[in-house]
Design an enzyme around this catalytic site. Structure first.
Site, PDB file in Angstrom:
ATOM      1  N   HIS A 100      95.892 -23.322  75.813  1.00 16.22           N
ATOM      2  CA  HIS A 100      96.076 -22.568  74.559  1.00 16.22           C
ATOM      3  C   HIS A 100      94.752 -22.257  73.861  1.00 16.22           C
ATOM      4  O   HIS A 100      94.706 -21.422  72.953  1.00 16.22           O
ATOM      5  CB  HIS A 100      96.955 -23.356  73.576  1.00 16.22           C
ATOM      6  CG  HIS A 100      98.361 -23.565  74.032  1.00 16.22           C
ATOM      7  ND1 HIS A 100      99.157 -22.535  74.483  1.00 16.22           N
ATOM      8  CD2 HIS A 100      99.125 -24.694  74.112  1.00 16.22           C
ATOM      9  CE1 HIS A 100     100.351 -23.023  74.817  1.00 16.22           C
ATOM     10  NE2 HIS A 100     100.349 -24.329  74.610  1.00 16.22           N
TER      11      HIS A 100
ATOM     12  N   ASP B   2     103.443 -24.366  82.820  1.00 12.32           N
ATOM     13  CA  ASP B   2     103.711 -25.081  81.568  1.00 12.32           C
ATOM     14  C   ASP B   2     104.790 -24.288  80.803  1.00 12.32           C
ATOM     15  O   ASP B   2     104.856 -23.057  80.895  1.00 12.32           O
ATOM     16  CB  ASP B   2     102.411 -25.151  80.757  1.00 12.32           C
ATOM     17  CG  ASP B   2     102.527 -25.997  79.499  1.00 12.32           C
ATOM     18  OD1 ASP B   2     102.002 -27.123  79.493  1.00 12.32           O
ATOM     19  OD2 ASP B   2     103.123 -25.516  78.512  1.00 12.32           O
TER      20      ASP B   2
ATOM     21  N   HIS C 226     104.999 -23.500  77.868  1.00 18.00           N
ATOM     22  CA  HIS C 226     104.465 -22.654  76.803  1.00 18.00           C
ATOM     23  C   HIS C 226     103.510 -21.619  77.398  1.00 18.00           C
ATOM     24  O   HIS C 226     102.910 -21.846  78.457  1.00 18.00           O
ATOM     25  CB  HIS C 226     103.775 -23.537  75.755  1.00 18.00           C
ATOM     26  CG  HIS C 226     104.682 -24.621  75.251  1.00 18.00           C
ATOM     27  ND1 HIS C 226     104.511 -25.938  75.592  1.00 18.00           N
ATOM     28  CD2 HIS C 226     105.807 -24.546  74.504  1.00 18.00           C
ATOM     29  CE1 HIS C 226     105.494 -26.659  75.043  1.00 18.00           C
ATOM     30  NE2 HIS C 226     106.293 -25.834  74.377  1.00 18.00           N
TER      31      HIS C 226
ATOM     32  N   ASP D 226     106.175 -29.803  80.896  1.00 13.92           N
ATOM     33  CA  ASP D 226     107.133 -29.626  79.796  1.00 13.92           C
ATOM     34  C   ASP D 226     108.173 -28.570  80.138  1.00 13.92           C
ATOM     35  O   ASP D 226     109.080 -28.310  79.356  1.00 13.92           O
ATOM     36  CB  ASP D 226     106.434 -29.325  78.457  1.00 13.92           C
ATOM     37  CG  ASP D 226     105.271 -28.381  78.593  1.00 13.92           C
ATOM     38  OD1 ASP D 226     105.158 -27.716  79.643  1.00 13.92           O
ATOM     39  OD2 ASP D 226     104.483 -28.292  77.637  1.00 13.92           O
TER      40      ASP D 226
HETATM   41 ZN    ZN Z   1     103.184 -26.838  77.006  1.00 23.43          ZN
END
Ligand code: ZN
Length: 370
Positions: free
Chosen positions: A144, A181, A183, A269
Site C-alpha cells: 500500500h 492480498d 486488498h 487475508d
Molecule cells: Zn491486505
C-alpha cells in the site's frame, strides 16, 4: 521427496518481529473510546509461519539467505528522499503516523529497511541463480505504501523496490507482479502505472482498501496501457472464481508479457479464515496458483519466482497457507494436513458464481479481450 526438488530460500529475520505497529483495536488506533490492545499487524502472523516451516521438517531443506538492509539509493528508486527521511526521523524520535494508518515507532525505520532489503535479497539470490526461487517472510508489509507516504501498515513499497533493483542493478527488464492480498496493491500499481516493462496484477475484494481503489478500468497510462490488471472480486469469492480469473485472464496476460522475473505479493487475508476481508481461499488454492505461476516462470523467466509476504491477519491459519506454497516452490512434501481445509473448502460457495464471473468478464473487456 520428489525427483524435482528445487533450491528454495526463506528470507527471514528476528528483527521483523520487533516492529511495533502500535496499540489498536484490530487496525483502529487506540484512543478515545477505542480501548488499547494488540495491533492486527502483529509479529505472531509471521513468527508462526516460520515455526510451522521448522516443525514440519521442511525448514532443514530450505536455504536461509541473510537479508541485507536496503540502501537509501534503493529506497529512493520508489520513494521520495523527503519521505525516507521523515520515516527515519519519526523512528529515531517519538514515532508518528507516516501516512494513512502507517505507524512508526522506535527502530521501525531499520526494520522497514530490512524488510525491503529482504525482498531485494530474495530477488538477487534468484536472479544470480544461487537459488531457484525464494520467499521473503517479512514485516512490515509494503504493497500500500506510496512514493511519499505510508498506508495501511505499509512503510516502504517492498515489492516495487525489489522490482526496480532487478531492473536497474540486475539487468532484468520485464517483470510481472501478481498480488493476491485481499486488498488492492495500490502502491505497486502506482509505482509502475506508466512503465510497460512491469505487468502488475492485483486480485482483491472490490472496494475494500483503499476505498474506491483498484477498479477494472485502472489499466495503466500511456505506453503502459493494459499492463495493469485489477480483478475486484465481490465478497464471498472462493477458489472457483479465482481459477476462472487465472485461466481466462491472468495466465494469458502473464504469458503475453513474457516476464524475466515474477514476484508474488503474497497476502493471506484473502483466505476464508480472516476478518479483514470476506474472500474464501484456502491452503490448496494458494498451492494451485503457485503451480500455475511456476509453469509461467519456467516458460519465460528461467524459473525465477519470488514471493514477498504482505497482509494476512490470522496467525492461526497463515502458516498452513504458506507451507503449501513452500512445498510447491521446493518440490517437497511434508505430509502436514491443513486442519482448517475441511471447514473452509468443499462448499458450494467455492464454485464460481455468475456475479463473480461477470466481474472477470468486465476486466477482460477493459483490456480489450472480451
Ligand atoms: Zn491486505
Amino acid at each position: 521427496m520428489s525427483d524435482d526438488v528445487r533450491r528454495t530460500g526463506l528470507v527471514y529475520h528476528e528483527h521483523f518481529l520487533w516492529h511495533d505497529a502500535g496499540s489498536a483495536a484490530s487496525v483502529i488506533p487506540a484512543g478515545g473510546m477505542v480501548e488499547p490492545g494488540p495491533h492486527a499487524e502483529s509479529p505472531e502472523r509471521i513468527r508462526r509461519v516460520n515455526s510451522l516451516v521448522e516443525v514440519s521438517g521442511l525448514g532443514v531443506h530450505l536455504e536461509r539467505p541473510y537479508p541485507v538492509p536496503a540502501t537509501v539509493e534503493q529506497l529512493t528508486r520508489i520513494h521520495t528522499p523527503d519521505y525516507v527521511e521523515r520515516v527515519r526521523a519519526a523512528s529515531d524520535g517519538e514515532g508518528a503516523d507516516v501516512g494513512d494508518n502507517a505507524f512508526v515507532h522506535r527502530s521501525s525505520y531499520e526494520i522497514a529497511v530490512l524488510s525491503a532489503g529482504a525482498c531485494i535479497t530474495a530477488v538477487e539470490q534468484v536472479a544470480t541463480g544461487a537459488l531457484d526461487n525464494a520467499y521473503a517472510l517479512v514485516r512490515p508489509p509494503g504493497h500500500h505504501a506510496l512514493a511519499d507516504r505510508g498506508m495501511g501498515g505499509c512503510i516502504f513499497s517492498n515489492v516495487a523496490i525489489a522490482v526496480r533493483h532487478a531492473q536497474d542493478a540486475l539487468g532484468l527488464e520485464r517483470v510481472a507482479v501478481v498480488d493476491w492480498d485481499a486488498h488492492h496493491g495500490n502502491g505497486t500499481q502506482d509505482a509502475f502505472y506508466d512503465d510497460p516493462r512491469v505487468l502488475t496484477v492485483s486480485l482483491h475484494q472490490s472496494g475494500c482498501y483503499p476505498p474506491g481503489s483498484g477498479t477494472a478500468q485502472e489499466t495503466g497510462d500511456g505506453a503502459a496501457v493494459r499492463t495493469n490488471v485489477n480483478v475486484p472480486l465481490p465478497p464471498g469469492s472462493g477458489v472457483g472464481a479465482y481459477e476462472v480469473a487465472f485461466e481466462r485472464l491472468i495466465l494469458p496476460a502473464l504469458d503475453a508479457h513474457r516476464p524475466e522475473l515474477m514476484i508474488v505479493a503474497c497476502g493471506f487475508d484473502s483466505s476464508g479464515w480472516e476478518t479483514h476481508a470476506r474472500l474464501m481461499l484456502h491452503s490448496e488454492a494458494y498451492r494451485g496458483f503457485t503451480r500455475d505461476l511456476l509453469g509461467i516462470a519456467s516458460a519465460h523467466a528461467g524459473g525465477r519466482l519470488v514471493y514477498c509476504h504482505e497482509g494476512g491477519y490470522s496467525p492461526a491459519y497463515a502458516p498452513f497457507c504458506a507451507l503449501t506454497i513452500l512445498e510447491e516452490l521446493s518440490g517437497r512434501s511434508t505430509g502436514v494436513e491443513d486442519p482448517f481445509l475441511p471447514i473452509i473448502g468443499g462448499f458450494d460457495y467455492q464454485e464460481p458464481q455468475p456475479h463473480q464471473v461477470a466481474v472477470i468478464e468486465e476486466v477482460l473487456r477493459a483490456h480489450g479481450r472480451s
